[in-house]
Scaffold this motif. Structure first.
Motif, mmCIF file in Angstrom:
data_model
loop_
_atom_site.group_PDB
_atom_site.id
_atom_site.type_symbol
_atom_site.label_atom_id
_atom_site.label_comp_id
_atom_site.label_asym_id
_atom_site.label_seq_id
_atom_site.Cartn_x
_atom_site.Cartn_y
_atom_site.Cartn_z
ATOM 1 N N GLU A 135 0.825 -1.201 0.000
ATOM 2 C CA GLU A 135 0.000 0.000 0.000
ATOM 3 C C GLU A 135 0.866 1.262 0.000
ATOM 4 O OE1 GLU A 135 0.667 -0.226 4.501
ATOM 5 O OE2 GLU A 135 0.638 -1.586 2.787
ATOM 6 N N VAL B 191 -9.585 4.172 3.221
ATOM 7 C CA VAL B 191 -9.095 2.982 2.520
ATOM 8 C C VAL B 191 -10.230 2.403 1.682
ATOM 9 C CG1 VAL B 191 -9.669 1.443 4.449
ATOM 10 C CG2 VAL B 191 -7.856 0.782 2.833
ATOM 11 N N PHE C 22 -5.992 -4.044 2.791
ATOM 12 C CA PHE C 22 -5.474 -3.037 3.717
ATOM 13 C C PHE C 22 -6.464 -2.687 4.826
ATOM 14 C CE2 PHE C 22 -3.883 -1.579 -0.630
ATOM 15 C CZ PHE C 22 -2.783 -2.419 -0.599
ATOM 16 N N VAL C 23 -7.728 -3.001 4.643
ATOM 17 C CA VAL C 23 -8.776 -2.541 5.572
ATOM 18 C C VAL C 23 -8.557 -3.054 6.988
ATOM 19 C CG1 VAL C 23 -11.240 -2.595 6.113
ATOM 20 C CG2 VAL C 23 -10.494 -2.297 3.745
ATOM 21 N N LEU D 111 -5.390 -1.847 8.992
ATOM 22 C CA LEU D 111 -5.500 -0.452 9.411
ATOM 23 C C LEU D 111 -6.432 -0.315 10.608
ATOM 24 C CD1 LEU D 111 -5.692 1.430 5.983
ATOM 25 C CD2 LEU D 111 -3.738 1.277 7.542
ATOM 26 N N PHE E 48 -4.949 5.485 2.102
ATOM 27 C CA PHE E 48 -4.164 4.310 1.745
ATOM 28 C C PHE E 48 -4.749 3.657 0.495
ATOM 29 C CE2 PHE E 48 -3.450 4.992 6.218
ATOM 30 C CZ PHE E 48 -2.093 4.753 6.370
ATOM 31 N N ALA E 49 -3.848 3.291 -0.431
ATOM 32 C CA ALA E 49 -4.277 2.664 -1.680
ATOM 33 C C ALA E 49 -3.105 1.882 -2.265
ATOM 34 C CB ALA E 49 -4.743 3.727 -2.673
#
Length: 256
Positions: free
Chosen positions: A120, A145, A151-152, A155, A186-187
């Motif tokens: 990410e 996000v 990523f979820v 985080l 975030f990506a």
């Protein structure tokens, strides 16, 4: 009598020819597979408004794989969070998007061999000039996000942020970082970097010093137990890596 024999011989030969033609595969008879891709994941997948078609790395790659493996591709656009559900409900046959082949997803679907690996990226408002190295420095910020990404949960579980907001698309995250509604976005790093290179969000900064908390490998998604299709994808993907096709496609879209 001679003419009758010749006629029977001609008809038999013609029949044999028709039978052979029916057996031989033609382009019209090639298998056509429905491929799910997202319209907002540039450069991996995105909607080209000039042609109203989905384009990008993963579209180019699945098209090349299809040419080698003997199937045509029909790309169907949908939100990232809808891809797995569409696959398991038989609305599509393959997922070709910026999707990590995670252990959690492998419980639901199968994946091909790895296509590309990355983590990410962290985006902050340009007014924030801190060179963040990890999540710890972002204590108390509101983060954004994309729904359905790997990523979820990390985080949320970090306990660092005052709020973790879920978005349907990466441009939506970047827009809220751009306006200051988010202190951190975030990506997928390549997608974030590509968008910012285009100058679409001038008040967003990609933090180059940040080390990703989640690194994963993108692969094609396939329904469970479709081992034959996985084998075909892997065989063709290996050939395209070997002959340089995968490298050329990545270079076309500014990726190494």
């Amino acid at each position: 009598m001679t003419r009758a024999i010749e006629r029977r011989t001609f008809l038999a030969a013609a029949g044999a020819g028709l039978a052979a033609a029916a057996i031989r595969p033609s382009h019209a008879q090639r298998q056509r597979l429905r491929v799910g891709s997202t319209p907002t994941g540039v450069p991996f997948t995105f909607l080209d408004t000039a042609t109203n078609t989905i384009q990008g790395i993963m579209v180019d790659l699945i098209t090349e794989v299809g040419k080698d493996a003997g199937f045509d591709v029909a790309v169907e656009p949908m939100q990232f969070s809808a891809l797995i559900g569409a696959l398991t409900s038989n609305r599509i046959d393959i997922i070709s998007a910026a999707m990590f082949a995670t252990d959690q997803r492998r419980q639901v679907i199968d994946f091909s061999d790895t296509v590309y690996t990355y983590g990410e990226g962290l985006m902050v408002p340009k007014t924030d000039t801190t060179d963040y190295a990890d999540l710890a420095g972002l204590k108390g910020k509101v983060a954004g996000v994309q729904a359905g990404t790997a990523f979820v949960e990390p985080l949320k579980a970090s306990g660092v942020f005052s709020d973790v907001r879920i978005y349907e698309s990466i441009p939506d995250i970047m827009r809220d970082v751009n306006t200051g509604r988010l202190g951190a976005g975030f990506a997928d790093f390549p997608i974030a970097a590509y968008n910012l290179q285009l100058g679409r969000f001038p008040e967003v900064r990609l933090v180059r010093s940040y080390r990703p908390a989640v690194t994963g490998s993108v692969a094609f998604g396939v329904r469970k137990a479709d081992a034959e299709l996985v084998k075909r994808l892997n065989t063709s993907l290996a050939k395209l890596k070997q002959d340089g096709t995968v490298k050329r496609v990545l270079a076309k879209w500014g990726q190494e």
